[in-house]
Design an enzyme around this catalytic site. Structure first.
Site, PDB file in Angstrom:
ATOM      1  CG  ASP A  25      -1.977  -1.085   1.169  1.00  0.00           C
ATOM      2  OD1 ASP A  25      -2.006  -1.854   0.198  1.00  0.00           O
ATOM      3  OD2 ASP A  25      -2.759  -1.191   2.140  1.00  0.00           O
ATOM      4  CE  LYS A  39      -3.999  -4.237   1.303  1.00  0.00           C
ATOM      5  NZ  LYS A  39      -4.581  -3.250   2.210  1.00  0.00           N
ATOM      6  CB  CYS A  95      -1.936  -2.639   5.381  1.00  0.00           C
ATOM      7  SG  CYS A  95      -3.572  -1.849   5.288  1.00  0.00           S
TER       8      CYS A  95
END
Length: 208
Positions: free
Chosen positions: A13, A111, A156
């Site tokens: 990310d 996601k 994450c």
């Protein structure tokens, strides 16, 4: 460690909205770009993840009347932190960080697409049932060890590291190629949980 054919660099990310000035900034989030680019040159196998939320996503505080970012609400799958609107599909904030190398990635996992479920982990959605398919894809490629880097350490990255361990992979986190948010001690807690699960904390200089 010297990465080989069974090792994968998993970049979590590293997106515009998580950089300073973004919708959900991680302190010093932009500092991970250079070390991650350097690490990519040492791995044959690279995968990237990307938060990719619909506008009506359940994790956005402004989709809950009277709620503010960082409050918690109860959802069918458990407690959910409400976040500022971020990484909306196709938006500039959802793009990979400027300067992040992406050409060597053999996989890109998006996601958080289901509006009803949040997703921190690259392997499992927050309901802990829905799978992204990443574990199977890595096994198909003969990957046995995963090295994580990116944003944010305490959300994450940590969830992905723990799920990678649970899926049977050896797991390392490049500690100088991650940055955390640290909400109410979440960063220290994340490192403790990862270490307890057998996740190895290493420096980027130890890889190569």
């Amino acid at each position: 460690m010297t990465p080989g054919a069974s090792d994968l660099l998993l970049v979590i990310d590293v997106q515009v909205d998580f950089l300073p000035g973004g919708a959900l900034p991680v302190p010093e989030g932009d500092a991970v770009v250079e070390p991650i680019n350097a690490l990519q040159g040492r791995f044959r196998n690279v995968a990237l993840t990307q938060d990719w939320h619909p506008a009506d996503h359940v994790s956005f505080a402004d989709n809950h009347a009277g709620r503010a970012p960082f409050e918690r609400v109860a959802l069918p799958y458990g407690a959910q932190v409400l976040w500022p609107r971020h990484c909306v599909q196709g938006s500039p904030g959802a793009a990979f960080a400027p300067g992040l190398a992406t050409d060597r990635a053999g996989l890109v996992i998006r996601k958080g697409l289901d509006p009803r479920i949040d997703s921190y982990s690259a392997f499992l959605e927050a309901d802990r049932t829905a799978r992204t398919g990443l574990a199977g894809a890595l096994r198909e490629r003969g990957i046995t060890r995963v090295v994580l880097c990116g944003l944010a350490t305490d959300f994450c990255v940590a969830w992905s590291a723990l799920d990678a361990r649970a899926a049977g992979f050896d797991v390392c986190v490049a500690a100088d190629a991650v940055r955390g948010i640290d909400v109410e001690g979440s960063l220290a807690d994340a490192w403790a949980r990862m270490e307890a699960a057998g996740v190895l904390r290493i420096a980027a200089a130890e890889i190569g």
